[in-house]
Write a protein that holds these residues in place. Structure first.
Motif, PDB file in Angstrom:
ATOM      1  N   PHE A 213      33.219  47.083  47.897  1.00  0.00           N
ATOM      2  CA  PHE A 213      34.082  46.575  48.966  1.00  0.00           C
ATOM      3  C   PHE A 213      35.379  47.376  48.974  1.00  0.00           C
ATOM      4  O   PHE A 213      35.996  47.576  47.928  1.00  0.00           O
ATOM      5  CB  PHE A 213      34.356  45.082  48.731  1.00  0.00           C
ATOM      6  N   THR A 214      35.788  47.847  50.144  1.00  0.00           N
ATOM      7  CA  THR A 214      37.055  48.561  50.260  1.00  0.00           C
ATOM      8  C   THR A 214      38.146  47.563  50.601  1.00  0.00           C
ATOM      9  O   THR A 214      38.285  47.134  51.751  1.00  0.00           O
ATOM     10  CB  THR A 214      36.982  49.660  51.344  1.00  0.00           C
ATOM     11  N   ALA A 215      38.911  47.153  49.597  1.00  0.00           N
ATOM     12  CA  ALA A 215      39.956  46.153  49.786  1.00  0.00           C
ATOM     13  C   ALA A 215      41.254  46.818  50.243  1.00  0.00           C
ATOM     14  O   ALA A 215      41.488  48.004  50.007  1.00  0.00           O
ATOM     15  CB  ALA A 215      40.185  45.386  48.482  1.00  0.00           C
ATOM     16  N   GLY A 216      42.089  46.033  50.880  1.00  0.00           N
ATOM     17  CA  GLY A 216      43.404  46.514  51.290  1.00  0.00           C
ATOM     18  C   GLY A 216      43.469  47.068  52.695  1.00  0.00           C
ATOM     19  O   GLY A 216      44.525  47.552  53.122  1.00  0.00           O
ATOM     20  N   LEU A 217      42.360  47.023  53.439  1.00  0.00           N
ATOM     21  CA  LEU A 217      42.344  47.532  54.809  1.00  0.00           C
ATOM     22  C   LEU A 217      42.404  46.366  55.796  1.00  0.00           C
ATOM     23  O   LEU A 217      42.113  45.221  55.459  1.00  0.00           O
ATOM     24  CB  LEU A 217      41.079  48.358  55.060  1.00  0.00           C
ATOM     25  N   LYS A 218      42.739  46.685  57.041  1.00  0.00           N
ATOM     26  CA  LYS A 218      42.810  45.641  58.068  1.00  0.00           C
ATOM     27  C   LYS A 218      41.421  45.168  58.469  1.00  0.00           C
ATOM     28  O   LYS A 218      41.249  44.073  58.981  1.00  0.00           O
ATOM     29  CB  LYS A 218      43.572  46.157  59.295  1.00  0.00           C
ATOM     30  N   PHE A 219      40.419  46.007  58.254  1.00  0.00           N
ATOM     31  CA  PHE A 219      39.052  45.638  58.600  1.00  0.00           C
ATOM     32  C   PHE A 219      38.205  45.490  57.334  1.00  0.00           C
ATOM     33  O   PHE A 219      38.645  45.829  56.231  1.00  0.00           O
ATOM     34  CB  PHE A 219      38.422  46.655  59.558  1.00  0.00           C
ATOM     35  N   VAL A 220      36.975  44.988  57.499  1.00  0.00           N
ATOM     36  CA  VAL A 220      36.089  44.697  56.375  1.00  0.00           C
ATOM     37  C   VAL A 220      34.979  45.741  56.311  1.00  0.00           C
ATOM     38  O   VAL A 220      34.252  45.960  57.282  1.00  0.00           O
ATOM     39  CB  VAL A 220      35.463  43.295  56.507  1.00  0.00           C
ATOM     40  N   ARG A 221      34.847  46.368  55.141  1.00  0.00           N
ATOM     41  CA  ARG A 221      33.749  47.312  54.916  1.00  0.00           C
ATOM     42  C   ARG A 221      33.166  47.110  53.529  1.00  0.00           C
ATOM     43  O   ARG A 221      33.900  47.029  52.540  1.00  0.00           O
ATOM     44  CB  ARG A 221      34.230  48.755  55.059  1.00  0.00           C
TER      45      ARG A 221
ATOM     46  N   ALA B  55      12.323  51.771  47.466  1.00  0.00           N
ATOM     47  CA  ALA B  55      13.722  51.367  47.356  1.00  0.00           C
ATOM     48  C   ALA B  55      13.876  49.857  47.524  1.00  0.00           C
ATOM     49  O   ALA B  55      13.260  49.248  48.407  1.00  0.00           O
ATOM     50  CB  ALA B  55      14.560  52.100  48.391  1.00  0.00           C
ATOM     51  N   SER B  56      14.713  49.272  46.678  1.00  0.00           N
ATOM     52  CA  SER B  56      15.014  47.845  46.781  1.00  0.00           C
ATOM     53  C   SER B  56      16.178  47.634  47.739  1.00  0.00           C
ATOM     54  O   SER B  56      17.194  48.328  47.670  1.00  0.00           O
ATOM     55  CB  SER B  56      15.374  47.272  45.410  1.00  0.00           C
ATOM     56  N   GLU B  57      16.039  46.639  48.600  1.00  0.00           N
ATOM     57  CA  GLU B  57      17.088  46.329  49.566  1.00  0.00           C
ATOM     58  C   GLU B  57      18.054  45.250  49.079  1.00  0.00           C
ATOM     59  O   GLU B  57      18.947  44.823  49.817  1.00  0.00           O
ATOM     60  CB  GLU B  57      16.462  45.879  50.888  1.00  0.00           C
ATOM     61  N   VAL B  58      17.907  44.816  47.815  1.00  0.00           N
ATOM     62  CA  VAL B  58      18.682  43.674  47.326  1.00  0.00           C
ATOM     63  C   VAL B  58      20.185  43.928  47.421  1.00  0.00           C
ATOM     64  O   VAL B  58      20.943  43.105  47.949  1.00  0.00           O
ATOM     65  CB  VAL B  58      18.293  43.325  45.883  1.00  0.00           C
ATOM     66  N   SER B  59      20.657  45.075  46.917  1.00  0.00           N
ATOM     67  CA  SER B  59      22.092  45.361  46.951  1.00  0.00           C
ATOM     68  C   SER B  59      22.593  45.494  48.382  1.00  0.00           C
ATOM     69  O   SER B  59      23.708  45.065  48.707  1.00  0.00           O
ATOM     70  CB  SER B  59      22.407  46.641  46.166  1.00  0.00           C
ATOM     71  N   PHE B  60      21.776  46.076  49.261  1.00  0.00           N
ATOM     72  CA  PHE B  60      22.195  46.204  50.661  1.00  0.00           C
ATOM     73  C   PHE B  60      22.314  44.831  51.317  1.00  0.00           C
ATOM     74  O   PHE B  60      23.272  44.567  52.057  1.00  0.00           O
ATOM     75  CB  PHE B  60      21.206  47.071  51.441  1.00  0.00           C
ATOM     76  N   ARG B  61      21.371  43.961  51.044  1.00  0.00           N
ATOM     77  CA  ARG B  61      21.455  42.606  51.596  1.00  0.00           C
ATOM     78  C   ARG B  61      22.682  41.877  51.066  1.00  0.00           C
ATOM     79  O   ARG B  61      23.383  41.175  51.819  1.00  0.00           O
ATOM     80  CB  ARG B  61      20.187  41.823  51.261  1.00  0.00           C
ATOM     81  N   GLU B  62      22.979  42.065  49.777  1.00  0.00           N
ATOM     82  CA  GLU B  62      24.188  41.468  49.214  1.00  0.00           C
ATOM     83  C   GLU B  62      25.437  42.017  49.890  1.00  0.00           C
ATOM     84  O   GLU B  62      26.415  41.298  50.111  1.00  0.00           O
ATOM     85  CB  GLU B  62      24.253  41.727  47.714  1.00  0.00           C
ATOM     86  N   ALA B  63      25.414  43.329  50.227  1.00  0.00           N
ATOM     87  CA  ALA B  63      26.554  43.939  50.916  1.00  0.00           C
ATOM     88  C   ALA B  63      26.777  43.294  52.274  1.00  0.00           C
ATOM     89  O   ALA B  63      27.920  43.089  52.707  1.00  0.00           O
ATOM     90  CB  ALA B  63      26.330  45.442  51.063  1.00  0.00           C
ATOM     91  N   ILE B  64      25.689  42.961  52.968  1.00  0.00           N
ATOM     92  CA  ILE B  64      25.807  42.294  54.268  1.00  0.00           C
ATOM     93  C   ILE B  64      26.449  40.920  54.113  1.00  0.00           C
ATOM     94  O   ILE B  64      27.411  40.582  54.811  1.00  0.00           O
ATOM     95  CB  ILE B  64      24.421  42.175  54.938  1.00  0.00           C
ATOM     96  N   PHE B  65      25.938  40.128  53.191  1.00  0.00           N
ATOM     97  CA  PHE B  65      26.469  38.773  53.052  1.00  0.00           C
ATOM     98  C   PHE B  65      27.897  38.771  52.501  1.00  0.00           C
ATOM     99  O   PHE B  65      28.704  37.912  52.874  1.00  0.00           O
ATOM    100  CB  PHE B  65      25.534  37.930  52.182  1.00  0.00           C
ATOM    101  N   THR B  66      28.219  39.727  51.645  1.00  0.00           N
ATOM    102  CA  THR B  66      29.608  39.833  51.173  1.00  0.00           C
ATOM    103  C   THR B  66      30.541  40.167  52.327  1.00  0.00           C
ATOM    104  O   THR B  66      31.624  39.568  52.468  1.00  0.00           O
ATOM    105  CB  THR B  66      29.723  40.909  50.078  1.00  0.00           C
ATOM    106  N   ALA B  67      30.140  41.101  53.178  1.00  0.00           N
ATOM    107  CA  ALA B  67      30.958  41.463  54.338  1.00  0.00           C
ATOM    108  C   ALA B  67      31.158  40.258  55.254  1.00  0.00           C
ATOM    109  O   ALA B  67      32.269  40.006  55.750  1.00  0.00           O
ATOM    110  CB  ALA B  67      30.311  42.610  55.107  1.00  0.00           C
ATOM    111  N   LEU B  68      30.094  39.497  55.479  1.00  0.00           N
ATOM    112  CA  LEU B  68      30.189  38.323  56.347  1.00  0.00           C
ATOM    113  C   LEU B  68      31.099  37.258  55.741  1.00  0.00           C
ATOM    114  O   LEU B  68      31.925  36.660  56.441  1.00  0.00           O
ATOM    115  CB  LEU B  68      28.796  37.748  56.596  1.00  0.00           C
ATOM    116  N   HIS B  69      30.973  37.033  54.438  1.00  0.00           N
ATOM    117  CA  HIS B  69      31.812  36.032  53.784  1.00  0.00           C
ATOM    118  C   HIS B  69      33.285  36.408  53.869  1.00  0.00           C
ATOM    119  O   HIS B  69      34.142  35.571  54.176  1.00  0.00           O
ATOM    120  CB  HIS B  69      31.398  35.868  52.313  1.00  0.00           C
ATOM    121  N   ILE B  70      33.584  37.670  53.606  1.00  0.00           N
ATOM    122  CA  ILE B  70      34.981  38.112  53.641  1.00  0.00           C
ATOM    123  C   ILE B  70      35.535  38.031  55.055  1.00  0.00           C
ATOM    124  O   ILE B  70      36.669  37.563  55.276  1.00  0.00           O
ATOM    125  CB  ILE B  70      35.111  39.539  53.076  1.00  0.00           C
ATOM    126  N   ALA B  71      34.750  38.487  56.030  1.00  0.00           N
ATOM    127  CA  ALA B  71      35.206  38.430  57.422  1.00  0.00           C
ATOM    128  C   ALA B  71      35.472  36.986  57.847  1.00  0.00           C
ATOM    129  O   ALA B  71      36.473  36.696  58.535  1.00  0.00           O
ATOM    130  CB  ALA B  71      34.173  39.082  58.337  1.00  0.00           C
TER     131      ALA B  71
END
Length: 350
Positions: free
Chosen positions: A285-293, A310-326
């Motif tokens: 997660f890139t913290a400190g920005l005005k937007f969420v990435r 390839a496992s999609e587990v980390s990518f799926r976690e990245a999606i839900f983390t982005a949604l939670h933060i937003a």
């Protein structure tokens, strides 16, 4: 309630990016939580859709996020040329397409047309050009945001690790660490833990630079001259920072479990233990920005690209983390507009 629009850049065409994207979106459950918009090209997506055997996943082609359909995987075509797809091969040609995807997605993110961005892995070498002259995603997005500082923040349910110095040579680490820089990263981390993760009084552990955190100056002096003054100044600014801790014992003894986050001095000091402890569940997660990435905590994985491994587990976690933060940020803004509601929420959580 409108679902958040989530942008997805495809990363390196010859890596595992589109494979893990397609595997994630093939599970229709994801459409209950967001409206995904992939920035790439349908022809390339079709190639990896055949490999992943996700024949039922069809992309709805649009030219702007405002036209995205809910309950569908949407696609914005970011170029017109045909792409020679060679899974596992690194070359400058596909680097151009990785940047085309990232550039278009970031433009929509900055303009507020999407609510968050998840980036699939790039090859940091092949993407280099006159338009992209950055060590990685973090630095590029910080530049587009116009921020003076950002924080590479690796997060999971069990561990959160940020770094003072990111993509720089190890030989440059010591000279790049200053009291001011450590303090700036601590402020970004503290603010993110409160605003993005809703931790009211975060406790942050700070690692030393030298072996054994220098053994009181016996092995180097950076702890005494640079790191400890930063910790003391942070505490004077109501940041609960502790340390410096010797990195090896800190992780080996699971001391990290006593803290909400850890600030490491350099990339591998923090990322090696993080990936060992939380590899599949970890998110960058890139913290400190005005937007969420966010992004998965792995790379292009050329060795398994195109093999449907390839496992999609980390990518799926990245999606839900982005949604939670937003969502946390949106709710935080609403609560600040209604302080009485915020007080009631805080009391309920206590």
């Amino acid at each position: 309630m409108n679902k958040l629009k989530l942008g997805i850049s495809i990363g390196d065409v010859n890596g595992i990016g589109l494979e893990i994207i397609i595997k994630t979106l093939a599970d229709s459950m994801i459409f209950n939580y967001c409206t995904p918009i992939v920035y790439g090209h349908t022809k390339v997506a079709s190639f990896y859709r055949r490999i992943t055997e996700a024949g039922e996943l069809n992309f709805n082609v649009i030219d702007h996020p405002s036209k995205a359909q809910h309950k569908r995987a949407n696609m914005i075509n970011c170029w017109e040329e045909d792409v020679k797809i060679e899974p596992g091969v690194a070359n400058k040609e596909v680097g151009r397409f990785a940047f085309a995807s990232l550039e278009r997605a970031t433009a929509d993110l900055v303009n507020g047309d999407i609510d968050a961005l998840v980036t699939a892995p790039i090859n940091k070498d092949t993407i280099q050009s006159e338009d992209f002259n950055f060590p990685g995603h973090t630095e590029y997005l910080q530049d587009r945001d116009g921020a003076a500082e950002s924080l590479m923040f690796l997060v999971s349910d069990t561990l959160r690790v940020g770094v003072v110095t990111g993509h720089i040579p190890v030989s440059k680490v010591s000279e790049s660490i200053t009291t001011e820089k450590i303090l700036a990263k601590l402020k970004l981390m503290n603010n993110s833990l409160r605003d993005d993760f809703w931790i009211r009084k975060p406790k942050i552990a700070v690692l030393g630079l030298n072996p054994h955190a220098s053994d009181n100056g016996l092995i180097g002096t950076e702890e005494q001259t640079t790191i400890i003054p930063a910790i003391e100044e942070a505490r004077a600014n109501d940041i609960l920072a502790f340390g410096p801790y010797a990195a090896d014992g800190f992780f080996a003894n699971a001391t990290y479990m006593q803290f909400d986050a850890v600030l490491a001095m350099y990339h591998d000091q923090g990322l090696i233990p993080f990936k060992q402890i939380a590899f599949e569940s970890g998110v960058n997660f890139t913290a400190g920005l005005k937007f969420v990435r966010t992004s998965p905590d792995h790379g292009t994985a050329y060795d398994i690209a195109g093999k449907n491994q390839a496992s999609e587990v980390s990518f799926r976690e990245a999606i839900f983390t982005a949604l939670h933060i937003a969502k946390h940020r949106k709710e935080g803004l609403e609560l600040n507009e209604n302080p009485l509601q915020f007080t009631k929420l805080s009391r309920d959580r206590d």
